[in-house]
Write a protein that holds these residues in place. Sequence first.
Motif, PDB file in Angstrom:
ATOM      1  N   CYS A  28      50.170  44.067  38.514  1.00 48.57           N
ATOM      2  CA  CYS A  28      49.986  45.480  38.156  1.00 48.57           C
ATOM      3  C   CYS A  28      49.913  46.300  39.453  1.00 48.57           C
ATOM      4  O   CYS A  28      50.029  45.756  40.543  1.00 48.57           O
ATOM      5  N   ALA A  29      49.665  47.577  39.335  1.00 50.44           N
ATOM      6  CA  ALA A  29      49.675  48.471  40.500  1.00 50.44           C
ATOM      7  C   ALA A  29      48.407  48.400  41.344  1.00 50.44           C
ATOM      8  O   ALA A  29      48.371  48.940  42.443  1.00 50.44           O
ATOM      9  N   CYS A  30      47.361  47.736  40.884  1.00 51.68           N
ATOM     10  CA  CYS A  30      46.091  47.700  41.624  1.00 51.68           C
ATOM     11  C   CYS A  30      46.172  46.887  42.918  1.00 51.68           C
ATOM     12  O   CYS A  30      45.473  47.168  43.873  1.00 51.68           O
ATOM     13  N   ARG A  31      47.008  45.876  42.950  1.00 51.13           N
ATOM     14  CA  ARG A  31      47.178  44.987  44.115  1.00 51.13           C
ATOM     15  C   ARG A  31      45.851  44.353  44.539  1.00 51.13           C
ATOM     16  O   ARG A  31      45.397  44.474  45.665  1.00 51.13           O
ATOM     17  N   CYS A  32      45.229  43.657  43.584  1.00 50.20           N
ATOM     18  CA  CYS A  32      43.968  42.962  43.847  1.00 50.20           C
ATOM     19  C   CYS A  32      44.181  41.827  44.839  1.00 50.20           C
ATOM     20  O   CYS A  32      45.260  41.232  44.907  1.00 50.20           O
ATOM     21  N   GLY A  33      43.143  41.521  45.600  1.00 49.97           N
ATOM     22  CA  GLY A  33      43.209  40.426  46.553  1.00 49.97           C
ATOM     23  C   GLY A  33      43.057  39.088  45.847  1.00 49.97           C
ATOM     24  O   GLY A  33      42.220  38.921  44.966  1.00 49.97           O
ATOM     25  N   THR A  49      39.764  37.291  45.540  1.00 49.41           N
ATOM     26  CA  THR A  49      39.094  37.272  46.836  1.00 49.41           C
ATOM     27  C   THR A  49      37.746  37.972  46.698  1.00 49.41           C
ATOM     28  O   THR A  49      37.696  39.166  46.373  1.00 49.41           O
ATOM     29  N   PRO A  50      36.636  37.240  46.935  1.00 49.62           N
ATOM     30  CA  PRO A  50      35.304  37.815  46.695  1.00 49.62           C
ATOM     31  C   PRO A  50      35.005  39.089  47.481  1.00 49.62           C
ATOM     32  O   PRO A  50      34.340  39.979  46.977  1.00 49.62           O
ATOM     33  N   ASP A  51      35.500  39.215  48.703  1.00 56.79           N
ATOM     34  CA  ASP A  51      35.160  40.386  49.516  1.00 56.79           C
ATOM     35  C   ASP A  51      36.272  41.446  49.540  1.00 56.79           C
ATOM     36  O   ASP A  51      36.251  42.342  50.372  1.00 56.79           O
ATOM     37  N   HIS A  52      37.215  41.373  48.618  1.00 57.55           N
ATOM     38  CA  HIS A  52      38.284  42.370  48.558  1.00 57.55           C
ATOM     39  C   HIS A  52      37.717  43.671  47.970  1.00 57.55           C
ATOM     40  O   HIS A  52      36.997  43.644  46.977  1.00 57.55           O
ATOM     41  N   PRO A  53      38.012  44.833  48.581  1.00 64.86           N
ATOM     42  CA  PRO A  53      37.406  46.091  48.129  1.00 64.86           C
ATOM     43  C   PRO A  53      37.864  46.550  46.742  1.00 64.86           C
ATOM     44  O   PRO A  53      37.133  47.266  46.074  1.00 64.86           O
ATOM     45  N   VAL A  54      39.025  46.140  46.282  1.00 60.22           N
ATOM     46  CA  VAL A  54      39.517  46.605  44.988  1.00 60.22           C
ATOM     47  C   VAL A  54      38.919  45.792  43.843  1.00 60.22           C
ATOM     48  O   VAL A  54      38.354  46.340  42.905  1.00 60.22           O
ATOM     49  N   ASN A  55      39.051  44.475  43.888  1.00 61.40           N
ATOM     50  CA  ASN A  55      38.650  43.664  42.732  1.00 61.40           C
ATOM     51  C   ASN A  55      37.367  42.862  42.932  1.00 61.40           C
ATOM     52  O   ASN A  55      36.832  42.326  41.975  1.00 61.40           O
ATOM     53  N   GLN A  56      36.863  42.760  44.132  1.00 61.54           N
ATOM     54  CA  GLN A  56      35.608  42.068  44.430  1.00 61.54           C
ATOM     55  C   GLN A  56      35.536  40.687  43.778  1.00 61.54           C
ATOM     56  O   GLN A  56      34.520  40.276  43.240  1.00 61.54           O
ATOM     57  N   VAL A  58      37.231  39.519  41.129  1.00 60.23           N
ATOM     58  CA  VAL A  58      37.538  39.436  39.696  1.00 60.23           C
ATOM     59  C   VAL A  58      39.029  39.671  39.488  1.00 60.23           C
ATOM     60  O   VAL A  58      39.599  40.580  40.067  1.00 60.23           O
ATOM     61  N   LEU A  59      39.637  38.840  38.650  1.00 60.94           N
ATOM     62  CA  LEU A  59      41.043  39.032  38.283  1.00 60.94           C
ATOM     63  C   LEU A  59      41.134  39.368  36.801  1.00 60.94           C
ATOM     64  O   LEU A  59      40.394  38.818  35.982  1.00 60.94           O
ATOM     65  N   CYS A  60      42.057  40.251  36.465  1.00 59.71           N
ATOM     66  CA  CYS A  60      42.287  40.572  35.057  1.00 59.71           C
ATOM     67  C   CYS A  60      43.089  39.436  34.413  1.00 59.71           C
ATOM     68  O   CYS A  60      43.495  38.480  35.092  1.00 59.71           O
TER      69      CYS A  60
END
Length: 69
Positions: A28-33, A49-56, A58-60
């Motif tokens: 999707c467009a969020c580009r989670c780590g 990725t636990p320390d990623h600023p977007v998804n912290q 969590v993956l959808c």
Amino acid sequence: MTIPAENRQLPRAPAVVRRIEHSTCYMCACRCGIEVTLENNRIRFIRGTPDHPVNQGVLCAKGSAGIMK
């Protein structure tokens, strides 16, 4: 002639080369780590990725299913 069981060599498991690569999810467009775990150069599993600023960490559902593509 057969070799007694106590003197037989046990088969060895093949060596597994494991490494973790960091990337972003493209589902999707969020580009989670994501952290991609590879074993013998094949994708084994992915996680957020636990320390990623977007998804912290969590993956959808779409991101979690990305390995199945």
